[in-house]
Design a protein around this motif. Structure first.
Motif, PDB file in Angstrom:
ATOM      1  N   ALA A 114       4.681  -9.805   4.065  1.00 39.80           N
ATOM      2  CA  ALA A 114       4.466  -8.961   2.887  1.00 39.80           C
ATOM      3  C   ALA A 114       4.198  -7.518   3.295  1.00 39.80           C
ATOM      4  O   ALA A 114       4.687  -6.576   2.655  1.00 39.80           O
ATOM      5  N   VAL A 115       3.427  -7.342   4.357  1.00 37.75           N
ATOM      6  CA  VAL A 115       3.141  -5.991   4.854  1.00 37.75           C
ATOM      7  C   VAL A 115       4.428  -5.324   5.334  1.00 37.75           C
ATOM      8  O   VAL A 115       4.686  -4.147   5.040  1.00 37.75           O
ATOM      9  N   ILE A 116       5.241  -6.047   6.079  1.00 39.22           N
ATOM     10  CA  ILE A 116       6.488  -5.478   6.604  1.00 39.22           C
ATOM     11  C   ILE A 116       7.416  -5.063   5.464  1.00 39.22           C
ATOM     12  O   ILE A 116       7.999  -3.969   5.471  1.00 39.22           O
ATOM     13  N   LEU A 117       7.567  -5.932   4.465  1.00 44.76           N
ATOM     14  CA  LEU A 117       8.436  -5.624   3.335  1.00 44.76           C
ATOM     15  C   LEU A 117       7.950  -4.389   2.584  1.00 44.76           C
ATOM     16  O   LEU A 117       8.748  -3.522   2.195  1.00 44.76           O
ATOM     17  N   THR A 118       6.642  -4.303   2.364  1.00 47.53           N
ATOM     18  CA  THR A 118       6.075  -3.150   1.664  1.00 47.53           C
ATOM     19  C   THR A 118       6.244  -1.883   2.485  1.00 47.53           C
ATOM     20  O   THR A 118       6.569  -0.815   1.944  1.00 47.53           O
ATOM     21  N   PHE A 119       6.052  -1.981   3.784  1.00 43.24           N
ATOM     22  CA  PHE A 119       6.176  -0.814   4.658  1.00 43.24           C
ATOM     23  C   PHE A 119       7.619  -0.304   4.689  1.00 43.24           C
ATOM     24  O   PHE A 119       7.858   0.909   4.607  1.00 43.24           O
ATOM     25  N   VAL A 120       8.569  -1.212   4.785  1.00 43.39           N
ATOM     26  CA  VAL A 120       9.983  -0.799   4.788  1.00 43.39           C
ATOM     27  C   VAL A 120      10.332  -0.139   3.454  1.00 43.39           C
ATOM     28  O   VAL A 120      11.025   0.887   3.411  1.00 43.39           O
ATOM     29  N   GLY A 121       9.842  -0.713   2.354  1.00 46.58           N
ATOM     30  CA  GLY A 121      10.070  -0.103   1.046  1.00 46.58           C
ATOM     31  C   GLY A 121       9.446   1.277   0.951  1.00 46.58           C
ATOM     32  O   GLY A 121      10.040   2.208   0.389  1.00 46.58           O
ATOM     33  N   ALA A 122       8.237   1.433   1.514  1.00 49.50           N
ATOM     34  CA  ALA A 122       7.561   2.728   1.488  1.00 49.50           C
ATOM     35  C   ALA A 122       8.349   3.787   2.263  1.00 49.50           C
ATOM     36  O   ALA A 122       8.435   4.949   1.850  1.00 49.50           O
ATOM     37  N   LEU A 212       5.008   3.183  -3.783  1.00 48.40           N
ATOM     38  CA  LEU A 212       3.852   3.657  -3.032  1.00 48.40           C
ATOM     39  C   LEU A 212       4.252   4.750  -2.044  1.00 48.40           C
ATOM     40  O   LEU A 212       3.587   5.788  -1.935  1.00 48.40           O
ATOM     41  N   GLY A 213       5.336   4.524  -1.312  1.00 49.30           N
ATOM     42  CA  GLY A 213       5.789   5.515  -0.341  1.00 49.30           C
ATOM     43  C   GLY A 213       6.231   6.802  -1.005  1.00 49.30           C
ATOM     44  O   GLY A 213       5.971   7.900  -0.496  1.00 49.30           O
ATOM     45  N   ALA A 214       6.900   6.679  -2.153  1.00 51.55           N
ATOM     46  CA  ALA A 214       7.363   7.870  -2.863  1.00 51.55           C
ATOM     47  C   ALA A 214       6.196   8.726  -3.333  1.00 51.55           C
ATOM     48  O   ALA A 214       6.193   9.950  -3.169  1.00 51.55           O
ATOM     49  N   VAL A 215       5.189   8.090  -3.929  1.00 51.23           N
ATOM     50  CA  VAL A 215       4.025   8.833  -4.411  1.00 51.23           C
ATOM     51  C   VAL A 215       3.288   9.491  -3.246  1.00 51.23           C
ATOM     52  O   VAL A 215       2.897  10.670  -3.315  1.00 51.23           O
ATOM     53  N   ALA A 216       3.108   8.734  -2.163  1.00 47.91           N
ATOM     54  CA  ALA A 216       2.372   9.264  -1.012  1.00 47.91           C
ATOM     55  C   ALA A 216       3.081  10.472  -0.410  1.00 47.91           C
ATOM     56  O   ALA A 216       2.456  11.521  -0.171  1.00 47.91           O
ATOM     57  N   VAL A 217       4.377  10.369  -0.171  1.00 48.72           N
ATOM     58  CA  VAL A 217       5.120  11.483   0.423  1.00 48.72           C
ATOM     59  C   VAL A 217       5.148  12.678  -0.527  1.00 48.72           C
ATOM     60  O   VAL A 217       5.059  13.833  -0.097  1.00 48.72           O
TER      61      VAL A 217
END
Length: 339
Positions: A114-122, A212-217
């Protein structure tokens, strides 16, 4: 027939003592007879003690030993043959502090995925945001149009206006309940999507990572790093792991349906993972309840009302505490037998 009663007692006493100790753990809820390996071990101890009792029946010179073994065997019989009794006596504290973290660690592979999938998506979400408004429009749903129309600096300036501080006055409880309901729905959906052989669980985790990645960046590129951490850490340090735990359950369910690495039938695979799925779902729900309370009553307050260093420190302490809880809580000493 016992040739040497003294030698017999010295040899068998450790078995009796172990049985007595394990029966005590079962009564206190520190061990579960639902674990097949443990129940077989306990049954072997019980059968050996029963055999020892039968062997000393002809020795009238050891009435205390006979009484001790009769009581031990009787207690063992009551505990082993009433194993279903334990399932009807739910102990919330034991479940929270031992069952949940132990289940999490046992199915850790699902959490890692789950962490890997979320990280790749981010990563993908961050890359798309770098392409400007076109990337934002491709990522954010229509209900998040303000994320496209305004820059992070404009949103921060609005959040920090004095008129915004009490915008939820009198509505915090309702807002908190809405957040809990929404987050729990999303998390349970991530788990339930495991019924699609885990495919939709993978999609949901990946998409959440994209957002999550879009908002953070977006915030980092606009120089709003402090606000980002002050806003997300207090509730996100619990909310994001909770969604990952729910996704972990969905992946566990998907794997059981596919049947990787096991010779068991589908029915048996589902029966074996059902307790773990219920535990992961319950654990994620508890985490999200806390995250909803924090988001409504703490995260929504910004500087100068609530300094960002206070919010960041609070969120960091939560995250460290959660990691310690999930990976350390309920662990047994090396000398302590596993239930």
């Amino acid at each position: 027939m016992i040739a040497d009663l003294k030698t017999f007692i010295e040899r068998e006493r450790p078995v009796w003592q172990e049985l007595e100790r394990e029966l005590g753990r079962v009564r206190e809820g520190l061990a579960s007879l639902s674990d097949l390996k443990y129940s077989r071990h306990l049954l072997a101890l019980y059968q050996r003690a029963s055999a020892d009792l039968a062997r000393i029946q002809g020795y009238s010179a050891e009435p205390e030993l006979k009484a001790y073994l009769e009581n031990l065997v009787g207690t063992g019989y009551a505990e082993i043959h009433s194993a279903t009794r334990n399932s009807r006596h739910f102990k919330p504290w034991h479940w929270l502090t031992r069952t949940f973290p132990d289940t999490f660690r046992r199915q850790i592979w699902g959490f890692n995925m789950a962490v890997i999938l979320t990280f790749v998506g981010a990563m993908l979400g961050g890359i798309l945001v770098l392409h400007g408004n076109e990337g934002r429009e491709a990522i954010f749903p229509s209900q998040f149009g303000h994320l496209v129309e305004q820059t992070p600096s404009q949103r921060v300036a609005r959040e920090e206006r004095p008129t915004e501080f009490d915008r939820m006055s009198g509505h915090k409880a309702r807002f908190s309940a809405e957040l809990m309901q929404n987050n729990i729905t999303v998390s349970l959906r991530a788990l339930a999507f495991g019924i699609t052989f885990g495919i939709l669980t993978v999609v949901l985790l990946f998409y959440n990572g994209v957002i999550l990645g879009a908002v953070a960046v977006d915030y980092v590129m606009d120089g709003q790093i402090v606000f980002l951490f002050g806003w997300l850490l207090p509730h996100g340090s619990i909310e994001i792991p909770a969604i990952l735990v729910a996704g972990q359950g969905g992946l566990v369910l998907g794997r059981a349906l596919i049947g990787w690495g096991t010779p068991h039938s589908l029915r048996k695979r589902l029966r074996l993972i059902t307790p773990d799925l219920a535990t992961l779902a319950g654990g994620a729900a508890v985490m999200l309840i806390w995250a909803g309370i924090v988001e409504a009553f703490f995260s929504q307050y910004h500087a100068p009302v609530l300094p960002y260093w206070v919010k960041i420190t609070f969120g960091t302490v939560e995250l460290v505490g959660l990691i310690a809880f999930l990976f350390l809580c309920g662990r047994r000493a090396p000398s302590e037998p596993a239930p």
